[in-house]
Design an enzyme around this catalytic site. Structure first.
Site, short mmCIF file in Angstrom:
data_model
loop_
_atom_site.label_atom_id
_atom_site.label_comp_id
_atom_site.label_asym_id
_atom_site.label_seq_id
_atom_site.Cartn_x
_atom_site.Cartn_y
_atom_site.Cartn_z
CG ASP A 109 -2.24 0.87 1.02
OD1 ASP A 109 -1.76 2.04 -0.19
OD2 ASP A 109 -2.02 1.66 1.90
N GLY B 50 40.56 32.14 4.37
CA GLY B 50 41.26 32.54 4.97
C GLY B 50 42.10 32.08 6.53
CB SER B 51 42.01 28.62 7.37
OG SER B 51 42.67 28.40 6.19
CB SER C 189 38.52 20.51 -0.80
OG SER C 189 40.01 20.66 0.57
#
Lengths: 300, 640
Positions: free
Chosen positions: B117, B478-479, B549
């Site tokens: 069903d 910006g890391s 990434s």
């Protein structure tokens, strides 16, 4: 030459396929064995699936210490015949507190079965557990997948089940998650009985009628299986010809009066009966959605 | 509600009189699995409730509960609401809709039935495809007052796609149009025309009322103009198509190698098509090795013949390599083997398809890694028009090429559901994200071979007197990735190491200038960088890459491309506030202002690595210190 497989042959092949998939893809599977008729069929299917090897997983009985005595005898015998290791788990807290069905009501089922099962699965680090539940038993079961996922806390989320297509079962899971697998999902009560009959599968004799000591309580006919049964004032065990349609803890399992002493007679009574199988179990009657709630909490 | 006029099709009389005869009869029943589909309120649940009720599969205690429920939450006034029998989950009863696939069971003298069903409303179409995948027959319900609706088309298309050959058009609620034959005929004509447009040439139409019971168990007096079979009669007698499975070529995917002791080695599986006898010549795919069948082993004794549908264990005359995922096939008519396909994909996940991301593909007993190309088109199931598509979203059906990392044994889906149907699994969430059908293999996969080269990657590395590596920097914009990567390269250069630095911005100016910043483009960006890094490391270089990434799946994809032990994932772990405060390129400011879409950390997620080889905390150490640490750790690990 072609020949049509019968419905039982198709069901059997499907169940065997499922058992083998889990044995191949799970890291540490286990089969929950409750000694009832559904467990008997599931165990028999496992023996067929891996023959001539013994099934490559152990049996686990989550014991409440309140099963019928003959179930304990049958348990040892069947594990031995199948050549499988039998693990028995009793919730240590329930043992310590002496939890019993007479004094503790629904806590009895919660602690021995729901909690006990969760403890056993995490203690042994099983990542897949076979259970003998069938979709025809109860409404919420009808919507459960054959591979049913449990979160790391053992919960079932009915709205977030994986789609199951064709015969392709996705058994992948993250660490800590587990799967409950129901190889006889598509069997009905009649299919189970008929298969037991055709394959001559041993079952506990409580399924067949015999004179047994009984008392009537809360609309259920209970069997006085041992001297732990607390008789209330005015209660005296009466011998009646009874049998059981489903087996659980003896103080919670209602019997039916019956004269069926052979399997075909049992099947005959079943076909002509007017009440459903789970009606003999106290657990389901509490409220309409009780099973769904219990399952979300981790009950099998 | 009484039900006296409805004959019972449960064989209780025979069961009462002669149980052994009953069991004998019941034992030879066949099994029919069917699906019911229709729009919301077409009466699916009511029809199934009716089938269960009429076949006396509902017991008194359930009926009592049903009567109480009907009065409490039912939609039929004081009458029994059959829908409540099948709308199982509490959440559904509150909403009054079916939200998932439910399976129901009933039996007649001739057959056992399993009913799937499935819900009618749009957002759960994936459940319908799921239910259809195991069905031999589909009942498509139409509300006689409404006729053929958009959802009727959608469901019919899905049934046709999944390959259900038996279609029953149940025109329901005939009682509400006074059993009007002309209106009924108009619906049939309408559906015939639509059916032809999607390749449904034949179907069986039946006028019914689930509520009143017309033409369900027996022909109804209300429709004297209808001369066909009642629904149950049709379900009991329709051809099951087992013959075509069994006359096909022998195919058995190996599920499990059965090895109880040194003297027995069997291969367990379900026979998907054809038949097999001891002595038959077989071929194992993909290896192509041949042997002969020795025994067909079962718990109940060896068989003289195994046929499609049976689960068996085969032993072979020769000691040949064969394991799970291999397929045992007829020697003279083996299945196909390929690694590129045209497929039809039904997307089933809330997260859309990311073309070129790798997914797991399970087909039969094989599990491989697969990559889906950008779809050629998707199909508007309401109009069957082809629409341009860059991706597939939940409930989309599309056509796309797919490539696998190793050869797959298959038959086209139209020839074999079991050997041509597959699922795609997300590698991180483990969710089943799609169902797929193999249409055909692409010739080019058979003609493109790897060019063998004489100078090996070891030769390249030895000449440079170093071990190749890929230092994969990942982290927020910006890391400090580029800064540290640059320092690392300088240090390695001074140590006479041969390096190459691939930096996000530089790559996007060149080879990847055609890519934007949508999720799909980010995946392709990383795939290309991964392939370049692989070629360079094969040439002996130490490759340093600096890309945001953001997705775990893509970093894992690159890890899998690169030689074991040569991939170093370096997480430049700078908190978002710190990176945003630095905002060297002014990008965070733009993103916050809404001028830059899909910016990682703002409106696009960064999935931090769980177990990077190296983690750099730029708050606690300077770029110079970080670079020293990285060089030291990499060289140390390389020496192990």
């Amino acid at each position: 030459m072609t020949r049509s497989l019968t419905h039982l042959e198709r069901l059997e092949a499907e169940s065997i396929h499922i058992l083998r998939e889990v044995a191949s893809e799970a890291e540490k599977p286990v089969m929950l064995y409750s000694v009832g008729k559904d467990s008997a069929v599931m165990l028999h299917l496992a023996r067929k699936a891996f023959y001539p090897s013994p099934p490559p997983f152990p049996l686990l009985h989550v014991d409440t210490t309140w099963k019928f005595q003959t179930m304990y005898d049958m348990r040892e015998r069947m594990a031995h015949e199948a050549g499988m290791e039998l693990l028995i788990w009793q919730n240590p807290e329930a043992v310590e507190r002496g939890i019993n069905p007479f004094d503790h009501g629904s806590t009895h089922t919660d602690m021995w079965k729901t909690e006990g099962l969760k403890q056993a699965l995490s203690h042994y680090k099983f990542d897949a557990a076979f259970g003998g539940a069938r979709r025809d038993e109860e409404k919420s079961r009808a919507k459960e997948r054959i591979f049913s996922f449990r979160s790391a806390s053992n919960r079932w989320d009915p709205k977030n089940q994986r789609p199951e297509l064709w015969k392709l079962y996705n058994a992948r899971k993250a660490k800590g998650e587990s799967i409950r697998v129901f190889p006889i999902s598509n069997w009905t009560e009649l299919d189970v009985w008929q298969y037991i009959h055709l394959n001559d599968i041993p079952i506990v004799d409580l399924y067949l009628s015999a004179p047994r000591p009984t008392v009537e309580r809360d609309g259920l006919t209970l069997m006085v299986d041992d001297d732990r049964f607390k008789l209330e004032d005015g209660e005296t065990p009466v011998e009646k010809s009874i049998r059981f349609r489903t087996l659980g803890c003896y103080p919670l399992t209602g019997a039916v009066e019956s004269t069926a002493t052979t399997l075909p007679e049992v099947i005959q009574e079943m076909l002509l009966t007017t009440t459903s199988e789970r009606q003999g179990r106290a657990i389901d009657k509490e409220e309409a959605a009780s099973m769904e709630k219990k399952k979300q909490e981790g009950y099998f | 509600m009484t039900n006296d006029q409805s004959p019972s099709y449960k064989t209780s009389d025979l069961a009462a009189e002669d149980i052994d005869a009953y069991l004998e009869q019941h034992q030879h029943k066949s099994l029919l699995r069917f699906i019911t589909c229709g729009s919301v309120d077409d009466g699916k649940s009511t029809l199934i409730g009716r089938l269960l009720y009429d076949s006396k599969m509902i017991f008194e205690d359930q009926l009592a509960a049903l009567e109480a429920d009907s009065k409490r939450v039912g939609t039929q006034g004081q009458n029994i609401d059959f829908a409540l029998l099948v709308d199982g989950l509490a959440a559904e009863q509150e909403q009054g809709i079916t939200i998932d696939v439910a399976y129901r069971f009933f039996a007649t003298e001739k057959r056992k039935f399993i009913v799937a069903d499935t819900p009618g409303h749009e957002q759960y179409t994936r459940n319908m495809v799921t239910g259809a995948s195991t069905a031999d027959l589909a009942i498509i319900l139409i509300d006689a007052r409404k006729g053929v609706l958009t959802q009727t088309r959608r469901h019919s298309y899905a049934c046709k796609l999944i390959g259900i050959k038996n279609i029953v058009l149940a025109v329901n609620k005939m009682d509400l149009i006074n059993y009007d034959q002309d209106k009924y005929q108009a619906i049939i004509d309408d559906y015939t025309e639509f059916g032809e447009s999607i390749g449904i040439d034949t179907f069986t139409a039946i006028p019914i009322s689930g509520l009143a019971g017309d033409n369900i168990a027996a022909q109804s007096d209300n429709t004297p103009w209808y001369t066909g079979k009642a629904l149950i009669d049709h379900l009991e007698t329709v051809d099951l198509d087992v013959t075509s499975d069994q006359t096909g070529s022998f195919r058995m995917p190996v599920q499990w190698v059965n090895r109880p002791n040194l003297d027995f080695r069997g291969f367990s599986g379900t026979i998907e098509s054809g038949a097999i006898n001891p002595g038959d010549a077989i071929r194992i795919l993909p290896s192509g090795k041949t042997s002969k069948v020795e025994r067909i082993v079962t718990f109940d004794g060896d068989l003289d013949e195994g046929v499609a549908g049976q689960s068996v264990t085969l032993t072979l005359k020769d000691e040949v390599d064969c394991s799970r995922g291999d397929m045992i096939t007829a020697s003279n008519s083996p299945a196909e083997v390929a690694d590129q396909f045209e497929t039809t994909i039904i997307w089933m996940d809330d997260n859309e398809l990311l073309p070129n991301r790798t997914y797991l593909m399970k087909i039969g007993t094989q599990t491989v890694t697969a990559r889906v190309n950008q779809p050629k088109y998707k199909i508007d199931v309401n109009t069957t028009q082809q629409l341009a598509a860059k991706t597939l979203e939940l409930n989309d059906i599309g056509i796309a090429n797919l490539a696998t990392d190793k050869p797959v044994v298959f038959d086209a889906y139209e020839n074999s559901k079991a050997l041509g149907g597959f699922i795609l699994i997300d590698k991180i969430s483990n969710a089943t994200v799609a169902a797929g059908l193999i249409n055909f293999s692409l010739r080019r996969s058979q003609n493109v071979h790897w060019q063998a080269v004489d100078i090996s990657r070891d030769d390249h590395a030895n000449l440079k007197n170093q071990k190749p590596a890929v230092l994969w920097f990942t982290g927020l914009s910006g890391s400090g990735k580029s800064t540290i990567a640059n320092l690392v390269e300088k240090k390695l250069y001074r140590m006479n190491r041969h390096t190459a630095l691939l930096d996000g911005d530089n790559i996007r100016h060149g080879i990847n200038k055609d890519l934007g910043f949508t999720d799909a483009d980010r995946v392709e960006n990383i795939r290309r960088v991964g392939e370049i890094a692989k070629l360079m490391s094969d040439s002996g270089l130490i490759v340093i890459t600096a890309f945001i990434s953001p997705f775990r799946a893509e970093r894992r994809m690159v890890r899998e491309m690169i030689q074991d032990g040569e991939f170093f994932e370096i997480h430049v772990d700078t908190p978002l506030e710190v990176a945003e405060a630095r905002d060297v390129k002014g990008l965070y400011k733009k993103a916050r202002a809404g001028d830059l879409k899909n910016f990682t950390g703002i409106d696009s997620p960064f999935e931090a690595p769980n177990n990077p080889e190296i983690r750099v905390n730029t708050v606690e150490m300077s770029a110079e210190e970080a670079a020293d640490m990285i060089v030291e750790l990499v060289l140390e690990k390389q020496d192990k």
